[in-house]
Design an enzyme around this catalytic site. Sequence first.
Site: not given
Length: 898
Positions: A331-332
Amino acid sequence: MAENEQQKWFAKDTDDVAQALETDASSGLSQDEASSRLEKNGKNELPEAEKEPTWKKFLKHFHDVLIYVLLAAAVVTAILGHTVDTIVILAVAVINATIGYFQESRAEKALEGIKDMLSLEATVIRGGDSQEIDASELVVGDLVQLRAGDKIPADLRVIEASNLNVEESALTGESTAVEKGTEPLDEDTILNDRDNMLFSGTSVSSGSGMGIVVEVAEQTEIGKINASISEVDDIQTPLLKQTARFGRIIAMTIVVVAAIMFVIGYFFRGYEAGEMLLNVIALAVAAIPEGLPAILSIILAIGVQNMAKRNSIIRNLPSVETLGSVSIIASDKTGTLTKNEMTVTAVMTDEHDYEVKGTGYAPEGSIEKDGETATPSEDKTLYHFLHAVKNTNDASLTKDDDDNWTIDGDPTDGCFLTLAEKAEEDIKDLEVISKIPFDSDYKYMAVLVDVDDERYIYMKGAPDRIFERADSVFDGGEGRDFNESEWEEKMTERAKQGERVIGVALKKVDSSTSEIDHEDIESGMQIIGLAGIVDPPREEAIEAVKECTRAGIQVKMITGDHADTAKAIGHQLGIGDGEHALTGREIDKMSDEELDDAALEYDVFARTSPENKLRLVEAFQRQGKISAMTGDGVNDAAALKRADIGVAMGIKGTEVAKDASEMVLVDDNFRTIVNAVEEGRRVYDNLKKTILFILPTNGAQALLIVAAILLGLAMPLTPVQILWVNMVTAVTISLALAFERLEEGAMDRPPRDPNAPLLSGYYIFRIILVSVIISMAILAVNISMLNQEVDTAIVHTVTLNMLVFAQLFHLFNCRSEIDFAFDSNFFKNKAVFIVSAILIALQLLITYAPFMHTLFGTTALSLDQWILPIALGFAVFVLIEIEKLITRTIVRKKGKTD
């Protein structure tokens, strides 16, 4: 012009850059030279991807080994003159392809999305004159002028900068605007830290500047991302891999068995060649689950609709099932795990530390001291701190039509407005008598204001700039001596928690003072306090990470932020230990083999480039992990496309990210991914139940025909009758299984092994058992009726209905793998009863409608002839429920032993 490929423009002095590109840093290129370079090197445009024709997309849905066998059967029946059989077989193949096309077709718009980000116009200096040109006509060596609000039209080396700040989050993942300068940097400076470069597709948030074009078109950073997206191959989902492998095994088995049966029938049972060819075609059609591709597409489409109701938009069908097998979510951080809204979390004064409740720009929360709400009027230090941050401010805080609070201006200024609004008492907007505006050269802002009939200078800025001007600490009175080491310690404490720190100071001046300049704040300032600012984690994301862990899914955070910030935010989210993070620079130095190990060892990855993200996703996949990659920026696009499933943000995500992904989160809520995983697991369980239900039909029919050939009997069913049974069960009653609820404990088990076969040993046993029961019962009835010389049409019609009713009753067995059919959920899936009624109506139609008699060779049955189909169905249901009881007992006894 000098060759500019692979140049590290950020490491060169501005004069060297101009010399290397044969341009003038003050007057730019001449018009003739610019035109010559444009003609030689082409326009500043990204190449367009070649679009696949619609007809080709449609024909691709015939590319299935089972469909090939079916089409071969159609060719043989056409040669033998059986026109009806040929038409029905071809119709089935076309229906399958049509469903697949409309359900799975999607336009590839990633490259168009990137093109939409590029600037349309640019202000250049050519021959000493400023002019507006189309950005596509920019060439290397052009001199570009920039001001607030401009999009960067190409990659530029900055040669002039006046308070130049650029929003680069879409490209680099940075959550705040980046201040730009002109000084050369070290040659190993990573992309995120190249603060003397401007990149195509980003935008100027404040200030002004000038840069020399060093790269255009596909050579720009955004062009490289564009190319990497084009080069990334789409990953085949686990389900498609399994069904493809499954289809090949079935096709090979069918061809081999059909060939053996032809030899036996022709040479040992006395069938004629033409008759035996029809028999072999009947066998092939019987064994092929031709309705399976269509039903899989329909079940996946239903899953897509369910996910849409839960804020997940799925852009291609197989991704629904892929979610159920995800083992890593990469995930960013910014805007995905965090709010992308700067928030003041703490205020530190000389005597007290205040905790600020509430996150985001909404002025909801409180300022607390020792667990109780602080009252500014009773605390002079806090009183002046809040007035200072509210009035040394150029932002505005507003609520939009959807009741969302937004900031117009710098996010850091904005979060201080929110802080002031959280105070228990009203913090006034003061009249600014004089002002020193913020500038990146000195990194502070100051205002002259009247507070309670006294005149003060308020100052807000970088702590080091405050410290060097402070003589004392404000305490409501005369103040005490300033100890820089104490305040450095306070600042470090907050920085270790991933916070950005801002300092605030004041200076009391004579009431006659009407103007201030930098000399007025060079000394004599009193420190009021420090503020810790953070882009806060989403509360729901913290819970979602816990649920992912419980479901056996690892969550990795990949961000462009600094390592300390990433580690601190990751620890708050439950990702990583808060101590270890791998940086993009370290990743660059690793071989693929080294990265494979590190990718699983580390949970937090900081200061990453687009290439780093792509390599990480590939490393996960080499380790046999099914990976999902979330993101919202252009820098995420290549990794989103490469991942087994790319997940883009719907609100804050760029169009490029959305178009490169398989799933878009409507609400940008990380928790929605957990809901999607849950739905994915439900879909996969129901797909397996559907296969468990459909295949016994094919198995029973194939065994029936094989037995007939071996015994030298007439065929119990014709090819078109077999197709009717297969399609009617596939598109009616098997659909009901798509609506079965999530099995208890589905989110407490680890992700399934992507290499595991589609059918477990138990499923194969069940399919064979049901196939044998049905085929042997029908064979016995066939032999009995043939001995009684019953009309062939009646034999076929009774056989057809026996097959269908056996499957109808078996549907209720398949609603659960081994649990009792009549459980608490028996009446909850209404679709089961609706499709059962539809199936019965269709069977009555093929049995009693004259035109169906012509098409399928059936005939009307008397009432007593319906006893056999119903009796067989009931027998199948009872026998399989007994088998499930035995299996359930064995499984639970084994579980207790384990």
